[in-house]
Motif scaffolding. Structure first.
Motif, PDB file in Angstrom:
ATOM      1  N   TRP A  98       0.817  -1.207   0.000  1.00 47.66           N
ATOM      2  CA  TRP A  98       0.000   0.000   0.000  1.00 47.66           C
ATOM      3  C   TRP A  98       0.852   1.258   0.000  1.00 47.66           C
ATOM      4  CZ3 TRP A  98      -5.377   0.094  -0.185  1.00 47.66           C
ATOM      5  CH2 TRP A  98      -5.982  -1.165  -0.124  1.00 47.66           C
ATOM      6  N   VAL A  99       0.336   2.305  -0.671  1.00 46.29           N
ATOM      7  CA  VAL A  99       1.007   3.601  -0.721  1.00 46.29           C
ATOM      8  C   VAL A  99       0.003   4.689  -0.354  1.00 46.29           C
ATOM      9  CG1 VAL A  99       2.799   2.964  -2.375  1.00 46.29           C
ATOM     10  CG2 VAL A  99       0.555   3.717  -3.222  1.00 46.29           C
ATOM     11  N   THR A 100       0.537   5.839   0.041  1.00 45.62           N
ATOM     12  CA  THR A 100      -0.294   6.978   0.435  1.00 45.62           C
ATOM     13  C   THR A 100       0.181   8.213  -0.302  1.00 45.62           C
ATOM     14  OG1 THR A 100      -0.576   6.024   2.644  1.00 45.62           O
ATOM     15  CG2 THR A 100      -1.122   8.356   2.385  1.00 45.62           C
ATOM     16  N   ASP A 101      -0.767   9.018  -0.797  1.00 42.35           N
ATOM     17  CA  ASP A 101      -0.372  10.223  -1.529  1.00 42.35           C
ATOM     18  C   ASP A 101      -0.239  11.411  -0.581  1.00 42.35           C
ATOM     19  OD1 ASP A 101      -2.928  11.301  -1.082  1.00 42.35           O
ATOM     20  OD2 ASP A 101      -3.627  10.990  -3.131  1.00 42.35           O
ATOM     21  N   VAL A 102       0.154  12.556  -1.147  1.00 44.64           N
ATOM     22  CA  VAL A 102       0.426  13.739  -0.325  1.00 44.64           C
ATOM     23  C   VAL A 102      -0.836  14.286   0.328  1.00 44.64           C
ATOM     24  CG1 VAL A 102       2.506  14.423  -1.565  1.00 44.64           C
ATOM     25  CG2 VAL A 102       0.268  15.216  -2.387  1.00 44.64           C
ATOM     26  N   ASP A 103      -1.997  13.860  -0.133  1.00 39.23           N
ATOM     27  CA  ASP A 103      -3.250  14.306   0.461  1.00 39.23           C
ATOM     28  C   ASP A 103      -3.835  13.299   1.440  1.00 39.23           C
ATOM     29  OD1 ASP A 103      -3.392  16.791  -0.924  1.00 39.23           O
ATOM     30  OD2 ASP A 103      -4.030  15.710  -2.729  1.00 39.23           O
ATOM     31  N   GLY A 104      -3.097  12.218   1.686  1.00 39.09           N
ATOM     32  CA  GLY A 104      -3.552  11.238   2.668  1.00 39.09           C
ATOM     33  C   GLY A 104      -4.392  10.109   2.110  1.00 39.09           C
ATOM     34  N   ASN A 105      -4.593  10.051   0.799  1.00 37.39           N
ATOM     35  CA  ASN A 105      -5.358   8.964   0.192  1.00 37.39           C
ATOM     36  C   ASN A 105      -4.489   7.714   0.082  1.00 37.39           C
ATOM     37  OD1 ASN A 105      -7.676  10.675  -0.415  1.00 37.39           O
ATOM     38  ND2 ASN A 105      -6.372  11.582  -1.983  1.00 37.39           N
ATOM     39  N   ARG A 106      -5.056   6.554   0.364  1.00 37.63           N
ATOM     40  CA  ARG A 106      -4.329   5.283   0.289  1.00 37.63           C
ATOM     41  C   ARG A 106      -4.704   4.527  -0.978  1.00 37.63           C
ATOM     42  NH1 ARG A 106      -5.354   1.324   3.945  1.00 37.63           N
ATOM     43  NH2 ARG A 106      -3.212   0.531   3.837  1.00 37.63           N
ATOM     44  N   TYR A 107      -3.699   3.837  -1.521  1.00 36.14           N
ATOM     45  CA  TYR A 107      -3.889   3.082  -2.755  1.00 36.14           C
ATOM     46  C   TYR A 107      -3.222   1.717  -2.629  1.00 36.14           C
ATOM     47  CZ  TYR A 107      -4.433   7.869  -4.586  1.00 36.14           C
ATOM     48  OH  TYR A 107      -4.810   9.171  -4.788  1.00 36.14           O
ATOM     49  N   LEU A 108      -3.860   0.719  -3.208  1.00 38.75           N
ATOM     50  CA  LEU A 108      -3.223  -0.573  -3.369  1.00 38.75           C
ATOM     51  C   LEU A 108      -2.313  -0.497  -4.593  1.00 38.75           C
ATOM     52  CD1 LEU A 108      -2.924  -3.595  -2.694  1.00 38.75           C
ATOM     53  CD2 LEU A 108      -4.897  -4.016  -4.182  1.00 38.75           C
ATOM     54  N   ASP A 109      -1.042  -0.789  -4.402  1.00 36.86           N
ATOM     55  CA  ASP A 109      -0.086  -0.748  -5.505  1.00 36.86           C
ATOM     56  C   ASP A 109      -0.142  -2.074  -6.249  1.00 36.86           C
ATOM     57  OD1 ASP A 109       2.006  -0.577  -7.247  1.00 36.86           O
ATOM     58  OD2 ASP A 109       3.531  -0.090  -5.747  1.00 36.86           O
ATOM     59  N   ALA A 110      -0.812  -2.086  -7.384  1.00 40.00           N
ATOM     60  CA  ALA A 110      -0.961  -3.310  -8.168  1.00 40.00           C
ATOM     61  C   ALA A 110       0.013  -3.358  -9.338  1.00 40.00           C
ATOM     62  CB  ALA A 110      -2.396  -3.429  -8.690  1.00 40.00           C
ATOM     63  N   LEU A 111       1.042  -2.513  -9.288  1.00 42.79           N
ATOM     64  CA  LEU A 111       2.059  -2.491 -10.333  1.00 42.79           C
ATOM     65  C   LEU A 111       3.439  -2.865  -9.796  1.00 42.79           C
ATOM     66  CD1 LEU A 111       2.559  -1.886 -13.330  1.00 42.79           C
ATOM     67  CD2 LEU A 111       3.084   0.475 -12.660  1.00 42.79           C
ATOM     68  N   ALA A 112       3.723  -2.449  -8.563  1.00 41.75           N
ATOM     69  CA  ALA A 112       4.988  -2.786  -7.887  1.00 41.75           C
ATOM     70  C   ALA A 112       6.202  -2.419  -8.723  1.00 41.75           C
ATOM     71  CB  ALA A 112       5.019  -4.268  -7.507  1.00 41.75           C
ATOM     72  N   GLY A 113       6.172  -1.236  -9.312  1.00 42.90           N
ATOM     73  CA  GLY A 113       7.333  -0.761 -10.052  1.00 42.90           C
ATOM     74  C   GLY A 113       7.763  -1.710 -11.151  1.00 42.90           C
ATOM     75  N   TYR A 114       6.787  -2.321 -11.843  1.00 38.66           N
ATOM     76  CA  TYR A 114       7.086  -3.286 -12.910  1.00 38.66           C
ATOM     77  C   TYR A 114       7.980  -4.414 -12.390  1.00 38.66           C
ATOM     78  CZ  TYR A 114       5.708   0.841 -15.618  1.00 38.66           C
ATOM     79  OH  TYR A 114       5.054   1.952 -16.088  1.00 38.66           O
ATOM     80  N   SER A 115       7.747  -4.860 -11.184  1.00 35.51           N
ATOM     81  CA  SER A 115       8.470  -5.937 -10.496  1.00 35.51           C
ATOM     82  C   SER A 115       9.652  -5.442  -9.677  1.00 35.51           C
ATOM     83  CB  SER A 115       8.956  -7.042 -11.444  1.00 35.51           C
ATOM     84  OG  SER A 115       7.885  -7.809 -11.936  1.00 35.51           O
ATOM     85  N   ALA A 116      10.000  -4.164  -9.740  1.00 33.78           N
ATOM     86  CA  ALA A 116      11.104  -3.659  -8.922  1.00 33.78           C
ATOM     87  C   ALA A 116      10.753  -3.710  -7.438  1.00 33.78           C
ATOM     88  CB  ALA A 116      11.454  -2.224  -9.327  1.00 33.78           C
ATOM     89  N   LEU A 117       9.455  -3.731  -7.125  1.00 33.05           N
ATOM     90  CA  LEU A 117       8.996  -3.776  -5.733  1.00 33.05           C
ATOM     91  C   LEU A 117       8.363  -5.125  -5.433  1.00 33.05           C
ATOM     92  CD1 LEU A 117       7.611  -0.172  -5.731  1.00 33.05           C
ATOM     93  CD2 LEU A 117       9.199  -1.007  -3.996  1.00 33.05           C
ATOM     94  N   ASN A 118       9.003  -6.195  -5.875  1.00 36.33           N
ATOM     95  CA  ASN A 118       8.467  -7.533  -5.595  1.00 36.33           C
ATOM     96  C   ASN A 118       8.266  -7.780  -4.109  1.00 36.33           C
ATOM     97  OD1 ASN A 118       8.306  -8.267  -8.251  1.00 36.33           O
ATOM     98  ND2 ASN A 118       9.855  -9.874  -8.153  1.00 36.33           N
ATOM     99  N   PHE A 119       9.098  -7.168  -3.267  1.00 31.44           N
ATOM    100  CA  PHE A 119       9.010  -7.374  -1.813  1.00 31.44           C
ATOM    101  C   PHE A 119       8.234  -6.253  -1.132  1.00 31.44           C
ATOM    102  CE2 PHE A 119      12.929  -9.040  -3.588  1.00 31.44           C
ATOM    103  CZ  PHE A 119      12.745 -10.389  -3.354  1.00 31.44           C
ATOM    104  N   GLY A 120       7.540  -5.464  -1.917  1.00 30.70           N
ATOM    105  CA  GLY A 120       6.727  -4.389  -1.377  1.00 30.70           C
ATOM    106  C   GLY A 120       7.561  -3.162  -1.026  1.00 30.70           C
ATOM    107  N   HIS A 121       6.889  -2.195  -0.488  1.00 31.32           N
ATOM    108  CA  HIS A 121       7.537  -0.947  -0.105  1.00 31.32           C
ATOM    109  C   HIS A 121       8.151  -1.086   1.287  1.00 31.32           C
ATOM    110  CE1 HIS A 121       5.805   1.468  -3.426  1.00 31.32           C
ATOM    111  NE2 HIS A 121       4.824   0.577  -3.344  1.00 31.32           N
ATOM    112  N   ARG A 122       9.412  -0.705   1.374  1.00 37.27           N
ATOM    113  CA  ARG A 122      10.130  -0.644   2.661  1.00 37.27           C
ATOM    114  C   ARG A 122      10.088  -1.981   3.409  1.00 37.27           C
ATOM    115  NH1 ARG A 122       8.817   2.645   6.624  1.00 37.27           N
ATOM    116  NH2 ARG A 122       6.599   2.781   6.116  1.00 37.27           N
ATOM    117  N   HIS A 123      10.451  -3.053   2.726  1.00 39.47           N
ATOM    118  CA  HIS A 123      10.521  -4.347   3.411  1.00 39.47           C
ATOM    119  C   HIS A 123      11.500  -4.215   4.579  1.00 39.47           C
ATOM    120  CE1 HIS A 123      11.366  -8.534   4.281  1.00 39.47           C
ATOM    121  NE2 HIS A 123      10.326  -8.880   3.524  1.00 39.47           N
ATOM    122  N   PRO A 124      11.114  -4.615   5.795  1.00 38.17           N
ATOM    123  CA  PRO A 124      11.953  -4.355   6.969  1.00 38.17           C
ATOM    124  C   PRO A 124      13.343  -4.980   6.903  1.00 38.17           C
ATOM    125  CG  PRO A 124      10.114  -5.822   7.506  1.00 38.17           C
ATOM    126  CD  PRO A 124       9.838  -5.255   6.162  1.00 38.17           C
TER     127      PRO A 124
END
Length: 419
Positions: free
Chosen positions: A45-71
């Motif tokens: 999930w990602v959030t825009d500058v206005d606070g809206n949340r979105y499901l990321d169904a693209l994942a940077g064309y596979s660059a984000l296979n492990f999602g955003h900010r994997h711990p």
């Protein structure tokens, strides 16, 4: 169920408008992004500058296979930032050898040459293939040729677009680099006929992503391997989008029990943190390079190598490859049940969904219309080739997240069809 969002793009507040205007004022127009300005992300999930949340169904064309900010990956990155980030390749660094070992062991290859971007990896594979052709196969100087497939996408550098058939990537950018022969993707007869004594390599994607997640006929990759081996030609497999878990295996070509001579990897290899790519394969093939003939200031830097090793560690468990298979089956079943869908092509957690061309009307192509409306409702996806919506959510997505995706896409298709 619908995506969670506190607003929508049609009523975007001041922060988004200001950021978009700033981008338009000072940014080159090489992209036409959806009017969403993202500011943070976690997992799928990602959030825009206005606070809206979105499901990321693209994942940077596979660059984000492990999602955003994997711990695991962010912890490694933070730790490396405190020690060493860059050295010239004139010196060794303490992170690169482990990365090369880890990627070779993960992918079943012998030698790894690190670069930065996917296009750089492909350019490197082209140079290596030509050098191998001259120095090992004995092709006359300046005559080396490489067979490629129609509908390919290997990047946007001048040499790479020289063998593309995408007009938007080629028009106005010639003259082009010679030495390539393009044949229809999936046609083993045409490929075999194109090979001559001057052919040094066949370069293919195991699945064509930019073309709309085009999956070749059963047995095609095995046939390519047999033809190239019998004709003394290298098989170069571009796994930049398809590899590293996306298709349900570490190497997508594994699914056809195929071992290529060279592979290009990228995107997911950087864990969504830093550009990391590599050419990996046979020692005797990559070994044709001599010191000074090829290199990169940032390729193999310790920061990238540390992140790349951590990515290899995550994939070594097999967890993410298994998730792609299981979750992909769930997503595929949902997509195939939707109205307004004319075709669904999928492998692992990667889908191309063709929608009714009439949805777009006169002003916008159908795929774009669907993606704009999806974003208004909190799901981010990307169109390609007019009627196709590409879906490649992070491998950390949940079944309930995928239900959000399917439900929202169904609502969009129904509403646009009625409209």
């Amino acid at each position: 169920m619908t995506a969670v969002t506190s607003g929508n793009m049609s009523t975007a507040r001041t922060a988004s408008r200001e950021q978009i205007l700033l981008a338009e004022a000072h940014g080159a127009t090489n992209y036409a992004p959806l009017p969403v300005v993202l500011a943070s992300g976690e997992g799928a999930w990602v959030t825009d500058v206005d606070g809206n949340r979105y499901l990321d169904a693209l994942a940077g064309y596979s660059a984000l296979n492990f999602g955003h900010r994997h711990p695991v990956l962010t912890e490694v990155a933070h730790r490396q930032l405190d020690t060493l980030t860059l050295t010239a390749r004139a010196f060794h660094n303490d992170r690169l050898p482990a990365f090369q070992r880890d990627l070779a062991e993960l992918t079943g290859t012998e030698t790894v040459l690190p670069m930065n971007t996917g296009a750089e990896a492909v350019e490197t594979a082209v140079k290596v293939s030509r050098a191998w052709g001259y120095r090992v196969k004995g092709v006359a100087p300046g005559r080396a040729r490489i067979v490629v497939a129609g509908g390919n996408f290997h990047g946007r550098t001048t040499t790479v677009v020289s063998f593309s058939d995408d007009d938007s990537a080629r028009d106005g950018f010639g003259p082009f680099t010679p030495g390539f022969d393009r044949v229809p993707y999936g046609d083993i007869g045409a490929l075999a006929a194109a090979i001559t004594d001057d052919t040094v390599a066949v370069l293919l994607e195991p699945v064509q992503g930019e073309a709309g997640v085009i999956i070749p006929p059963e047995g095609y990759l095995r046939a390519v391997r047999e033809v190239t081996a019998s004709r003394g030609v290298l098989f170069v497999c571009d796994e930049i989008q398809a590899g590293l878990g996306r298709c349900g295996a570490t190497r997508c070509s594994e699914l056809d029990d195929v071992t290529a001579d060279l592979y290009t990897f990228g995107k997911a290899l950087g864990g969504g943190i830093v550009p990391v790519s590599a050419v990996a394969g046979r020692r005797d093939v990559l070994g044709v390079l001599r010191p000074g003939e090829h290199g990169s200031t940032f390729g193999g830097n310790p920061f990238a190598a540390a992140v790349g090793s951590a990515v290899c560690g995550l994939l070594a468990t097999g967890e993410y490859q298994g998730a792609a298979r299981e979750l992909g089956a769930h997503l595929g079943a949902g997509l195939r049940s939707l109205p307004g869908v004319t075709a669904v092509r999928g492998i692992g957690l990667w889908f191309g969904v063709d929608v009714d061309p009439a949805i777009g009307g006169d002003d916008v192509e159908a795929g774009r219309a669907v993606c704009v409306e999806l974003a208004r409702r909190g799901v981010l996806a990307k169109e390609t080739h007019g009627v196709t919506v590409r879906l490649s959510p992070p491998l950390v997505v949940t079944r309930s997240d995928l239900d959000v995706l399917v439900d929202t896409l169904g609502e969009v298709l129904r509403d646009l069809t009625r409209g």
